[in-house]
Design an enzyme around this catalytic site. Sequence first.
Site, PDB file in Angstrom:
ATOM      1  N   TYR A 271      10.936  30.632 -16.754  1.00  0.00           N
ATOM      2  CA  TYR A 271      11.343  30.560 -15.343  1.00  0.00           C
ATOM      3  C   TYR A 271      10.612  31.621 -14.533  1.00  0.00           C
ATOM      4  O   TYR A 271      10.615  32.798 -14.882  1.00  0.00           O
ATOM      5  CB  TYR A 271      12.859  30.757 -15.205  1.00  0.00           C
ATOM      6  CG  TYR A 271      13.689  29.573 -15.664  1.00  0.00           C
ATOM      7  CD1 TYR A 271      13.095  28.401 -16.121  1.00  0.00           C
ATOM      8  CD2 TYR A 271      15.075  29.619 -15.620  1.00  0.00           C
ATOM      9  CE1 TYR A 271      13.860  27.327 -16.533  1.00  0.00           C
ATOM     10  CE2 TYR A 271      15.849  28.553 -16.035  1.00  0.00           C
ATOM     11  CZ  TYR A 271      15.236  27.406 -16.488  1.00  0.00           C
ATOM     12  OH  TYR A 271      16.000  26.339 -16.901  1.00  0.00           O
TER      13      TYR A 271
HETATM   14  N1  LIG Z   1      17.568  23.107 -20.156  1.00  0.00           N
HETATM   15  C1  LIG Z   1      16.772  22.594 -19.257  1.00  0.00           C
HETATM   16  O1  LIG Z   1      15.761  21.958 -19.574  1.00  0.00           O
HETATM   17  C2  LIG Z   1      17.132  22.774 -17.803  1.00  0.00           C
HETATM   18  C3  LIG Z   1      16.517  21.973 -16.819  1.00  0.00           C
HETATM   19  C4  LIG Z   1      16.905  22.151 -15.499  1.00  0.00           C
HETATM   20  C5  LIG Z   1      17.875  23.086 -15.166  1.00  0.00           C
HETATM   21  N2  LIG Z   1      18.433  23.874 -16.137  1.00  0.00           N
HETATM   22  C6  LIG Z   1      19.444  24.908 -15.822  1.00  0.00           C
HETATM   23  O2  LIG Z   1      20.470  24.349 -15.018  1.00  0.00           O
HETATM   24  C7  LIG Z   1      20.609  25.096 -13.820  1.00  0.00           C
HETATM   25  C8  LIG Z   1      21.118  24.221 -12.685  1.00  0.00           C
HETATM   26  O3  LIG Z   1      20.279  23.119 -12.470  1.00  0.00           O
HETATM   27  P1  LIG Z   1      19.270  23.040 -11.236  1.00  0.00           P
HETATM   28  O4  LIG Z   1      19.116  24.379 -10.640  1.00  0.00           O
HETATM   29  O5  LIG Z   1      18.109  22.297 -11.754  1.00  0.00           O
HETATM   30  O6  LIG Z   1      19.950  22.032 -10.213  1.00  0.00           O
HETATM   31  P2  LIG Z   1      21.401  21.884  -9.583  1.00  0.00           P
HETATM   32  O7  LIG Z   1      22.315  22.905 -10.074  1.00  0.00           O
HETATM   33  O8  LIG Z   1      21.754  20.462  -9.728  1.00  0.00           O
HETATM   34  O9  LIG Z   1      21.042  22.142  -8.032  1.00  0.00           O
HETATM   35  C9  LIG Z   1      20.822  23.447  -7.605  1.00  0.00           C
HETATM   36  C10 LIG Z   1      20.271  23.481  -6.180  1.00  0.00           C
HETATM   37  O10 LIG Z   1      21.095  22.754  -5.290  1.00  0.00           O
HETATM   38  C11 LIG Z   1      21.239  23.481  -4.056  1.00  0.00           C
HETATM   39  N3  LIG Z   1      22.651  23.888  -3.984  1.00  0.00           N
HETATM   40  C12 LIG Z   1      23.404  24.494  -4.946  1.00  0.00           C
HETATM   41  N4  LIG Z   1      24.684  24.651  -4.550  1.00  0.00           N
HETATM   42  C13 LIG Z   1      24.749  24.126  -3.324  1.00  0.00           C
HETATM   43  C14 LIG Z   1      25.796  23.978  -2.388  1.00  0.00           C
HETATM   44  N5  LIG Z   1      27.042  24.370  -2.666  1.00  0.00           N
HETATM   45  N6  LIG Z   1      25.539  23.392  -1.205  1.00  0.00           N
HETATM   46  C15 LIG Z   1      24.287  22.957  -0.910  1.00  0.00           C
HETATM   47  N7  LIG Z   1      23.246  23.064  -1.748  1.00  0.00           N
HETATM   48  C16 LIG Z   1      23.474  23.645  -2.947  1.00  0.00           C
HETATM   49  C17 LIG Z   1      20.286  24.662  -4.145  1.00  0.00           C
HETATM   50  O11 LIG Z   1      18.965  24.289  -3.745  1.00  0.00           O
HETATM   51  P3  LIG Z   1      18.512  24.155  -2.202  1.00  0.00           P
HETATM   52  O12 LIG Z   1      19.218  25.210  -1.427  1.00  0.00           O
HETATM   53  O13 LIG Z   1      17.041  24.350  -2.257  1.00  0.00           O
HETATM   54  O14 LIG Z   1      18.872  22.765  -1.813  1.00  0.00           O
HETATM   55  C18 LIG Z   1      20.252  24.905  -5.642  1.00  0.00           C
HETATM   56  O15 LIG Z   1      19.136  25.627  -6.061  1.00  0.00           O
HETATM   57  C19 LIG Z   1      19.203  25.669 -13.601  1.00  0.00           C
HETATM   58  O16 LIG Z   1      19.190  26.719 -12.656  1.00  0.00           O
HETATM   59  C20 LIG Z   1      18.855  26.076 -15.008  1.00  0.00           C
HETATM   60  O17 LIG Z   1      19.497  27.291 -15.339  1.00  0.00           O
HETATM   61  C21 LIG Z   1      18.090  23.699 -17.444  1.00  0.00           C
END
Ligand SMILES: NC(=O)c1ccc[n+]([C@@H]2O[C@H](COP(=O)([O-])OP(=O)(O)OC[C@H]3O[C@@H](n4cnc5c(N)ncnc54)[C@H](OP(=O)(O)O)[C@@H]3O)[C@@H](O)[C@H]2O)c1
Length: 331
Positions: free
Chosen positions: A61
């Site tokens: 990351y």
């Molecule tokens: N193991 C793997 O392969 C893998 C893959 C992907 C992710 N992950 C892990 O899972 C975590 C979470 O997934 P993700 O970050 O991909 O996506 P997510 O949690 O589905 O979406 C996060 C994004 O949504 C927006 N957001 C979050 N809360 C919000 C709210 N209350 N209101 C409005 N917008 C909001 C923000 O982006 P904006 O403000 O830009 O809209 C935020 O960065 C990652 O950070 C990582 O640690 C793991």
Amino acid sequence: MTVPTVASPPSLTLPEMGCGTWAWGNQLLWGYDQSMDDALRQVFNHCLSHGVTLFDSGDSYGTGRLNGRSETLLGQFAHNYQGPHQESLCLATKLAAYPWRLTPSAVVKAGEASARRLQRPIDLVQMHWSTANYLPWQEAPFLDGLMDLVEQGQTRAIGLSNFGPKRLKLAHQRFQERGLTIATLQVQYSLLSTYPVTELGLKDLCDELGIRLIAYSPLALGLLTGKYAAQGPYPSGIRGLLFRQLLPKTQPLLDTVGAIAAHRQKTSAQVALNWCICKGTLPIPGAKTLAQAEQNIGALGWRLDSGEVEDLDRAAKQGQRQMVQNIFQSR
Ligand SMILES: NC(=O)c1ccc[n+]([C@@H]2O[C@H](COP(=O)([O-])OP(=O)(O)OC[C@H]3O[C@@H](n4cnc5c(N)ncnc54)[C@H](OP(=O)(O)O)[C@@H]3O)[C@@H](O)[C@H]2O)c1
């Protein structure tokens, strides 16, 4: 810097929800720049002080020269934190299955580098993805390296990510042979990515094997928050391209989430996260601002009723499009 080791690692206590930190250092997909660091520190402090004690990172990351930035920030924030729940803090990271990490010692080295960035032993170390789809024989030495880290007292627990049932069973067997356990499995799970549970049956298998199922991207990269509309504006970059395709086809699901949220006086994000919790998974929504973290924590302390969960299940099933699955997700 020498990283202190623990002789007999205490077992891991996981919260109902965690916080994802993929965006912390990622310019390409998430538009990170260093002026965001103070906001990210506020996210960290707010989550931890409210009992959201699990932070998920990865050694891949951070893009370009910022590689490892997410772990570095977590290390700094944890080091300076003075509030409640310090003793329950769980810093989780994922070691990338890079093609040059072919031996257990390469994995141990990677774990040591992560621990240096985190400024403490890793609480939960995870294999970032299964290599079954392209280099299946890499998995065994990689898993051995993770087990070495536990036996050397450099981490408290091991998790996997993007493993399907077949590979998970094989890994479980390998761990059993060394008298160790897999604590967690992390897969993409949300109302827009039900595949790991409905098609792969991973929740049942995890329950059977005593593994906690972690839901990553539980807000479908922000799409399930309801803040984006089919007519735009979209987020910049790759997410914008993806949302442009997905949004028109997911509107009925977003309407269902929104209607339940309005009825409950919650937000769509809180409903989407609560649904993950009702399904017995541990969501780790990413947050970039204090306001997002505050809102996401509002998913805790209440539960959707069974009728609402059924309505959401139905809407998710009727959806014409799901999120693209991770190319490394194995079967
Ligand atoms: N193991 C793997 O392969 C893998 C893959 C992907 C992710 N992950 C892990 O899972 C975590 C979470 O997934 P993700 O970050 O991909 O996506 P997510 O949690 O589905 O979406 C996060 C994004 O949504 C927006 N957001 C979050 N809360 C919000 C709210 N209350 N209101 C409005 N917008 C909001 C923000 O982006 P904006 O403000 O830009 O809209 C935020 O960065 C990652 O950070 C990582 O640690 C793991």
